[in-house]
Structures are given as C-alpha cells and as structure tokens.
Design an enzyme around this catalytic site. Structure first.
Site, PDB file in Angstrom:
ATOM      1  CG  ASN A 115      11.336  13.775 -16.521  1.00 28.62           C
ATOM      2  OD1 ASN A 115      10.340  13.825 -15.752  1.00 28.62           O
ATOM      3  ND2 ASN A 115      11.977  12.597 -16.290  1.00 28.62           N
ATOM      4  CG  ASP A 127       8.870  12.238 -13.974  1.00 26.73           C
ATOM      5  OD1 ASP A 127       8.349  11.638 -15.020  1.00 26.73           O
ATOM      6  OD2 ASP A 127      10.198  11.408 -13.694  1.00 26.73           O
ATOM      7  CG  HIS A 128       9.801  16.978 -10.846  1.00 29.20           C
ATOM      8  ND1 HIS A 128       9.598  16.305  -9.750  1.00 29.20           N
ATOM      9  CD2 HIS A 128      11.010  16.783 -11.325  1.00 29.20           C
ATOM     10  CE1 HIS A 128      10.878  15.420  -9.479  1.00 29.20           C
ATOM     11  NE2 HIS A 128      11.594  15.908 -10.374  1.00 29.20           N
ATOM     12  NE  ARG A 178      -2.421  21.741  -1.362  1.00 24.23           N
ATOM     13  CZ  ARG A 178      -2.648  22.936  -0.967  1.00 24.23           C
ATOM     14  NH1 ARG A 178      -3.862  23.141  -1.735  1.00 24.23           N
ATOM     15  NH2 ARG A 178      -2.340  23.984  -0.497  1.00 24.23           N
ATOM     16  CG  HIS A 217      10.989   7.468 -13.330  1.00 23.63           C
ATOM     17  ND1 HIS A 217      12.082   7.476 -12.603  1.00 23.63           N
ATOM     18  CD2 HIS A 217      10.949   6.042 -12.783  1.00 23.63           C
ATOM     19  CE1 HIS A 217      12.562   6.324 -11.880  1.00 23.63           C
ATOM     20  NE2 HIS A 217      11.735   5.626 -12.301  1.00 23.63           N
ATOM     21  NE  ARG A 271      11.192   7.070  -7.722  1.00 25.26           N
ATOM     22  CZ  ARG A 271      12.264   7.319  -8.007  1.00 25.26           C
ATOM     23  NH1 ARG A 271      12.552   8.558  -8.865  1.00 25.26           N
ATOM     24  NH2 ARG A 271      13.169   6.926  -7.277  1.00 25.26           N
ATOM     25  NE  ARG A 309       9.541   9.128  -4.997  1.00 24.13           N
ATOM     26  CZ  ARG A 309      10.733   9.014  -4.681  1.00 24.13           C
ATOM     27  NH1 ARG A 309      11.475  10.112  -5.028  1.00 24.13           N
ATOM     28  NH2 ARG A 309      11.128   7.943  -4.230  1.00 24.13           N
ATOM     29  CG  HIS A 310       7.015  11.742  -9.842  1.00 23.42           C
ATOM     30  ND1 HIS A 310       7.029  10.568 -10.911  1.00 23.42           N
ATOM     31  CD2 HIS A 310       8.202  11.992  -9.434  1.00 23.42           C
ATOM     32  CE1 HIS A 310       8.333  10.384 -10.840  1.00 23.42           C
ATOM     33  NE2 HIS A 310       8.980  11.086 -10.379  1.00 23.42           N
ATOM     34  CD  GLU A 329      13.597   8.951 -16.813  1.00 28.32           C
ATOM     35  OE1 GLU A 329      13.434   8.601 -15.558  1.00 28.32           O
ATOM     36  OE2 GLU A 329      14.132   9.662 -17.423  1.00 28.32           O
ATOM     37  CB  THR A 387      15.986  12.433  -8.001  1.00 30.92           C
ATOM     38  OG1 THR A 387      15.944  12.442  -9.407  1.00 30.92           O
ATOM     39  CG2 THR A 387      17.160  12.980  -7.569  1.00 30.92           C
ATOM     40  CB  THR A 388      17.417   8.396 -10.716  1.00 30.16           C
ATOM     41  OG1 THR A 388      16.002   8.431 -11.200  1.00 30.16           O
ATOM     42  CG2 THR A 388      17.939   7.025 -11.314  1.00 30.16           C
ATOM     43  CD  GLU A 435      18.909   9.646 -19.782  1.00 27.14           C
ATOM     44  OE1 GLU A 435      17.675   9.066 -20.133  1.00 27.14           O
ATOM     45  OE2 GLU A 435      18.730  10.587 -18.756  1.00 27.14           O
ATOM     46  CG  HIS A 459      19.746  12.968 -12.749  1.00 18.74           C
ATOM     47  ND1 HIS A 459      20.149  13.560 -11.929  1.00 18.74           N
ATOM     48  CD2 HIS A 459      18.669  12.098 -12.388  1.00 18.74           C
ATOM     49  CE1 HIS A 459      19.297  13.399 -10.715  1.00 18.74           C
ATOM     50  NE2 HIS A 459      18.542  12.562 -11.058  1.00 18.74           N
ATOM     51  N   GLY A 460      19.920  16.467 -13.676  1.00 18.77           N
ATOM     52  CA  GLY A 460      20.671  17.763 -13.208  1.00 18.77           C
ATOM     53  C   GLY A 460      21.139  18.666 -14.199  1.00 18.77           C
ATOM     54  N   GLY A 516      14.150  17.463 -17.126  1.00 17.50           N
ATOM     55  CA  GLY A 516      12.889  17.579 -16.379  1.00 17.50           C
ATOM     56  C   GLY A 516      12.899  18.830 -15.335  1.00 17.50           C
ATOM     57  CG  HIS A 517      13.820  19.601 -10.618  1.00 21.24           C
ATOM     58  ND1 HIS A 517      14.514  20.778 -10.348  1.00 21.24           N
ATOM     59  CD2 HIS A 517      12.987  19.620  -9.793  1.00 21.24           C
ATOM     60  CE1 HIS A 517      14.036  21.361  -9.081  1.00 21.24           C
ATOM     61  NE2 HIS A 517      13.065  20.576  -8.821  1.00 21.24           N
TER      62      HIS A 517
HETATM   63  N1  PXP Z   1      17.143  10.798 -16.934  1.00 27.65           N
HETATM   64  C1  PXP Z   1      16.770   9.987 -16.030  1.00 27.65           C
HETATM   65  C2  PXP Z   1      17.463   8.577 -16.356  1.00 27.65           C
HETATM   66  C3  PXP Z   1      16.191  10.538 -14.832  1.00 27.65           C
HETATM   67  O1  PXP Z   1      15.885   9.539 -13.924  1.00 27.65           O
HETATM   68  C4  PXP Z   1      15.876  11.852 -14.704  1.00 27.65           C
HETATM   69  C5  PXP Z   1      15.230  12.223 -13.644  1.00 27.65           C
HETATM   70  O2  PXP Z   1      13.979  11.849 -13.456  1.00 27.65           O
HETATM   71  C6  PXP Z   1      16.282  12.792 -15.672  1.00 27.65           C
HETATM   72  C7  PXP Z   1      16.821  12.222 -16.607  1.00 27.65           C
HETATM   73  C8  PXP Z   1      15.769  14.078 -15.581  1.00 27.65           C
HETATM   74  O3  PXP Z   1      16.606  14.770 -14.594  1.00 27.65           O
HETATM   75  P1  PXP Z   1      16.226  16.237 -14.108  1.00 27.65           P
HETATM   76  O4  PXP Z   1      14.758  16.302 -13.827  1.00 27.65           O
HETATM   77  O5  PXP Z   1      17.477  16.363 -13.075  1.00 27.65           O
HETATM   78  O6  PXP Z   1      16.619  17.272 -15.479  1.00 27.65           O
END
Ligand code: PXP
Length: 239
Positions: free
Chosen positions: A7, A9-10, A18, A43, A45, A49-50, A70, A100-101, A151, A191-192, A213-214
């Site tokens: 992912n 997104d970040h 910026r 994602h 949104r 935001r990103h 997403e 975050t979600t 998921e 997630h996480g 992602g993160h």
């Molecule tokens: N899966 C879903 C559905 C999410 O919303 C996210 C966060 O955007 C992730 C996975 C990835 O989570 P993380 O950025 O914590 O790895």
C-alpha cells in the site's frame, strides 16, 4: 507462500504534506513491483488526504502486477472504480476524522449498500473483497452478500497491549481465516502489520495475501523502497 500487496498511500501523505508533486506513489509502486511485490494498493479517500484521483488513473496504466483499490461503498467511488476497473476492490469503512481505517466494515447495518456495491462491481467484472473484523458472523454474511474475498482486519492483534489480548486476537484471526477458506472465500490480511509482528502469522496457511503499507513506506525512507519490500518478502517467505 502468501503474497504481498504494498500500500503506497503514505508516499502520497508525504507529498500532500507540501501539496507538491513528489514523492510520487506511482514511482514508489513501480519500485515495489521491481522488488517483487505482487500487487499495489491505494485507498482513494473521500477527503483525498493522500491518494489523489490522478494517482489512481496513472497507476491503472503503469501497474504491472495488480492494482487493488480500497474504497468506501459510495456512489462517487463506485463510479471511479467502474472507470478504472481495478484488479480487486476492497470495500472499507471510512470516517472523515479517523487517522486511519479504524475497524472492519459494519456489514450488518450497511448490508444493502454493500450488497448493491458488490453487485455493481461484479457485473463490471471487478472482484470484491470486504475488510472485516475477524468475526465468524461477518465472514458468513460476506459470503452471502457475494464477496469474492475478505480482508481480515489485523489491527486488533497488532495493537494489542498484552500477550493475553494478542493471543485472543490471533485466535479470532485464525478462526475467521479458516471459516472463510472453508466457504470458498479468498483471504487477505492487513492493517498494522510490521517487520516485527508479521512473525506471529507463521503457520496460518489460509492467508493468501498480506496488505502492508505504513511499515514498508516508513522503512523505505531509510533503506529505499526496493530494499524495504525485499525485506518484507523475506519475512513472509519464512512464515
Ligand atoms: N488494509 C486496509 C483495508 C487498510 O485500510 C490499510 C490501511 O490503509 C491497510 C491494509 C494497510 O495498513 P498499514 O498501513 O497499517 O500497513
């Protein structure tokens, strides 16, 4: 072995800090693919935001593996998905104020809207995954609504503060993954998840793909995207 969808997104979060044109999630996605990622996740949104619309349209043209979108089950997002035809849509809940979600979809109270969105996307040939808390009831309902995959929300495990909470959260994940597989659903998890806690997923053969992602984007700042992705793939190989 489970596959890895990265992912990005970040990468866009850093750009939007910026409001300029770098770093570019499209380039980050290509680097992730070069390092062996099996898919790219974004994602889009409602508040943009990103990830921006431009990112999604460009990624549709550049991603060589698979593009996973997403999105919330809204008319606006469904319209974009129907234009892009991602390789998979993952429906997620969305709250404007959240960092975050925060949790899985409430597929009980939003059942009709989710069923309708699944139907529309599937008619256009787009497979649909539902982001769910690890609950057997939700897995059964996901199947009955026509989802192709689920998921499993791993955040409850990843954020657990005690070994007892961790082990309860992990057994919920395992039970949900097993039931989903028995019902013929694909199983993703995310997630996480980070370089440390991914080791706890050892032996859960039901998980087809991790969506991360993160932690990968954070490490990429230090070691580059390709190294960050390769390191995560090595950890997944050892599960
Ligand atoms: N899966 C879903 C559905 C999410 O919303 C996210 C966060 O955007 C992730 C996975 C990835 O989570 P993380 O950025 O914590 O790895």
């Amino acid at each position: 072995m489970a596959s890895l969808a990265v992912n990005v997104d970040h990468v866009a979060t850093l750009r939007e800090a910026r409001k300029i044109n770098y770093p570019d999630p499209v380039i980050a996605a290509a680097a992730a693919e070069l390092a062996g990622a099996d898919g790219v996740v974004v994602h889009l949104r409602e508040d943009r935001r990103h990830i921006q619309d431009r990112d999604v349209y460009l990624l549709r043209q550049t991603v060589q593996t698979k593009l996973i979108l997403e999105m919330a089950a809204t008319d606006e997002m469904t319209k974009i998905a129907l234009e892009i035809i991602p390789d998979l849509v993952t429906l997620v809940p969305e709250k404007r104020q959240e960092i975050t979600t925060e949790g899985g979809l409430d597929i009980i109270n939003n059942r009709d809207r989710i069923a309708e969105t699944i139907d529309t996307l599937k008619q256009a040939g787009v497979p649909v995954s539902l982001f769910l808390n690890p609950s057997l009831k939700h897995v059964e309902l996901a199947k009955s609504l026509g989802a192709d995959k689920i998921e499993i929300h791993t955040g409850i495990f990843c954020e657990a503060e005690s070994p007892m909470q961790q082990s309860a959260a992990m057994s919920d994940i395992i039970d949900a993954a097993k039931l989903a597989k028995e019902m013929g659903l694909g199983v993703n998890a995310g997630h996480g998840i980070c370089y440390k806690n991914i080791k706890a997923f050892k032996g859960i053969k039901e998980i087809d793909e991790f969506s991360i992602g993160h932690s990968i984007v954070s490490r990429s700042i230090m070691v580059g995207m390709e190294n960050a992705v390769r390191e995560m793939i090595r950890l997944i190989e050892s599960l």
